[in-house]
Design a protein around this motif. Structure first.
Motif: not given
Lengths: 347, 329
Positions: A173, A166, A130, A133-134, A171, A236
């Motif tokens: 992901v 997430a 998470a 991705g952020w 994000t 996500p």
């Protein structure tokens, strides 16, 4: 939530798949390579030539189909169960084997492949995925994150916290749960009273899908679509891929103590078998090709095993490497004293 | 170094974060209530307004994911500074810290590193509710791969925090709650760094030495001043980085004075005092004139606050221990 599937158990497509026949052939070859690796690793462990090993037998379809959506800008966040995925995303076979032989210098992916060391504490990698991705989104960097975990992981707090983060930060992901029905000896119904893991996506305000994990074409499509969503800023996806664990939890585990017959075996079949049947029916796979592919896979693995066994024993110096970026003076002293004492003691 | 202004320790923390955010676009703050609210102690006051919600980020209430996501942020190329609201709330994140923060570099053989900072209010003495006054530094110091810093002055709060943010290794930054608003001092303006791993000599002396940190520095200094009235020159050393410890300065003062007292507000058994005394034995055994002593809190959980002043080391109890150390034949 209905489990989505494209191929039935006999490899008959229930609808036209998104993957071309050629893409499906490449996928089957990839699955055969990691199945060969997995079975060889199990033998090596039984012969005492590597340490404890966590096999992924039966998960080849998920792992091979998932990583085909990744590009060089993407991140793979695996667990110890996901050696197959790591190999197919670019981890050299030798690096994978050296990891299971307990060598400190191992699991090192090439510079253009972002593969994290396999996570060992259950579910703890989910917040990392998470966060990566952020961070990518924050820096407007290209790339998405793919992380794997099992059904047991979904009982951990970090599963909840990671998916919640997430969702909140939207994000890029793909959270891929390989629900193989068992967390060592504890069956899925003891992990949750919920009918599936996928429905929990709703609780996090994210996209969720329940798919047949032993249908490689289904996994390939679902992950590709989740990756597309992530790349286009839609956030996500939680994918639950239903499968079953063909082997033990690890080579230290004896499933006969807790599992007799697994009904999932008859309802899900084998991913290699199902994809092979499909390609054969389409006239796109032959026994000769199968043998050729396996032969090539066996040679690659044999080559890696030979390289592994030619590696020198790791040095005691390696114990002290990469602990700090800026090493404290006492740490350096400690290393020098430790190594000198060890050398004296061994003389 | 530019001339500074008189500030509280808390304001110095804020200023360090402000400088870091201004100087380095990779810096991002995350935590609970740190945005519009400016943190429950106001350590991030005004930063949300100045840098926006993308860089001063209120997260869901989940400590494990605050640290776990900070790992991911760091892996992706950022310099996250996470706030844990109180040290007692760090415990859900200990798995992330002990299993991952401390060993990403090690496990990836130097490829993937997590240069992050986790800040938190630390220690007792402010009549806080239960589990809001923890001194759990020993758990962190015992974990290889981490660095741990504890400022006791406003200038050090700024200087150590900026060094921590810049350090290639993860740093746990413990902010003594009791000193947040009770100490004031000159804080150099702009980028001001104090190196990690170097102790601060608060007071010179040849008759004895007190090793201390955080909120134990002011009462230790008080005890040393009282000893001066008895004719003893007692040095006070603020260790200010607990990992790595400044062994050189510990050894030097143990040799110079021969009489050692360690003061901490964490429980005695397995506390850092034991490690510091061991360093004195290793570095200065033949110079010691008296058995090194420890003043710590007893081996009980942190009590309800109506009795915390009795529980915590005070100037007077440190002075009693010091007298014993100084008068030992």
């Amino acid at each position: 939530m209905e489990m989505e599937r494209i191929l039935d158990l006999e490899g008959r497509p229930l609808r036209p798949p998104r993957l071309s026949l050629e893409e499906s052939r490449v996928l089957l070859k990839a699955m055969l390579l990691i199945r060969t690796f997995d079975s060889r690793a199990l033998s090596l462990q039984r012969q005492g030539r590597i340490g404890t090993y966590a096999p992924f037998t039966g998960l080849e379809g998920i792992q091979a189909a998932a990583v085909r959506s990744l590009t060089a800008a993407d991140w793979l966040v695996p667990t110890y169960r996901d050696t197959g995925a790591a190999i197919l995303f670019g981890l050299p076979l030798l690096e994978a084997l050296a990891y299971w032989k307990g060598f400190p210098d191992s699991y090192r992916a090439p510079a253009d492949r972002q593969i994290l060391p396999p996570s060992v504490p259950i579910a703890t990698q989910i917040p990392h995925a998470a966060g990566i991705g952020w961070g990518l989104k924050h820096q407007k960097k290209e790339g998405i994150v793919l992380t794997f975990f099992g059904d047991g992981a979904t009982s951990e707090g970090d599963f909840h916290e990671g998916l919640n983060f997430a969702g909140v930060f939207k994000t890029p992901v793909v959270f891929l749960c390989q629900n193989n029905g068992w967390a060592i000896s504890v069956p899925f119904h003891r992990q949750t009273a919920a009918e599936s893991i996928a429905i929990r996506a709703q609780g996090y305000g994210i996209h969720g899908r329940l798919i047949d994990g032993n249908d490689p074409l289904m996994v390939a499509e679902a992950v590709q679509e989740a990756a597309e969503r992530a790349r286009s800023g839609e956030g996500p996806t939680l994918i639950e891929a239903r499968t079953y664990r063909q082997g033990p939890h690890t080579t230290s585990d004896d499933p006969r103590r807790y599992r007799q017959e697994d009904p999932l075996e008859t309802t899900l079949g084998d991913p290699v078998e199902r994809l092979r049947l499909y390609l054969q029916k389409e006239g796109a796979w032959s026994a000769e090709e199968e043998e050729e592919t396996l032969q090539e896979a066996r040679e690659k693995v044999a080559q890696a095993v030979a390289e592994l066994e030619a590696l020198p024993r790791p040095s005691p110096e390696s114990i002290f490497e990469h602990v700090y970026g800026a090493e404290p003076p006492f740490f350096q002293q400690q290393r020098d004293r430790f190594l000198a004492t060890l050398k004296e003691a061994q003389e | 170094m530019s001339p500074g202004t008189e500030k509280t320790l808390l304001a110095a923390v804020t200023e360090a974060l402000d400088v870091a955010l201004a100087e380095d676009p990779r810096v991002l703050l995350l935590g609970e209530d740190i945005g519009l609210n400016g943190g429950v102690f106001r350590a991030t006051d005004g930063l949300f307004e100045k840098y926006g919600g993308e860089r001063v980020v209120d997260t869901p209430l989940a400590e494990s994911a605050i640290v776990g996501a900070a790992i991911g942020l760091a892996l992706s190329g950022l310099r996250p500074v996470a706030e844990i609201q109180f040290m007692g709330f760090l415990y859900p994140a200990l798995d992330q810290i002990l299993s991952h923060v401390s060993r990403f570099r090690y496990r990836s053989r130097g490829r993937f590193t997590v240069p992050l900072v986790v800040r938190m209010p630390y220690g007792g003495g402010v009549q806080a509710p239960e589990l809001h006054a923890e001194s759990a530094e020993a758990h962190l110091v015992h974990t290889p791969g981490l660095k741990v810093a504890v400022p006791s002055t406003p200038a050090d709060a700024k200087g150590l925090l900026l060094s921590a943010i810049d350090d290639p290794d993860p740093v746990l930054f413990l902010e003594p709650m009791r000193l947040y608003r009770s100490v004031k001092g000159e804080v150099p303006a702009g980028v001001h760094k104090v190196p990690l791993g170097k102790a601060r000599i608060v007071r010179e002396g040849n008759d004895g030495v007190i090793f201390c940190w955080g909120a134990m520095v002011p009462p230790s200094l008080q005890a040393a001043r009282r000893a001066k009235e008895d004719g003893f020159d007692v040095a006070v050393v603020d260790l200010r980085t607990l990992s790595p410890l400044d062994r050189e300065t510990i050894g030097k003062f143990a040799r110079q004075t021969g009489r050692v007292l360690v003061v901490h507000e964490a429980p005695l058994t397995g506390g850092l005092g034991a490690e510091i005394v061991a360093i004195c034995q290793e570095e200065a055994f033949w110079h010691l004139e008296a058995p090194p002593q420890r003043v710590a809190v007893p081996d009980t959980p942190y009590p309800a606050f109506a009795v915390e002043e009795d529980y915590l080391p005070q100037g007077a109890t440190i002075y009693r221990a010091l007298q014993k150390t100084l008068k030992e034949p």
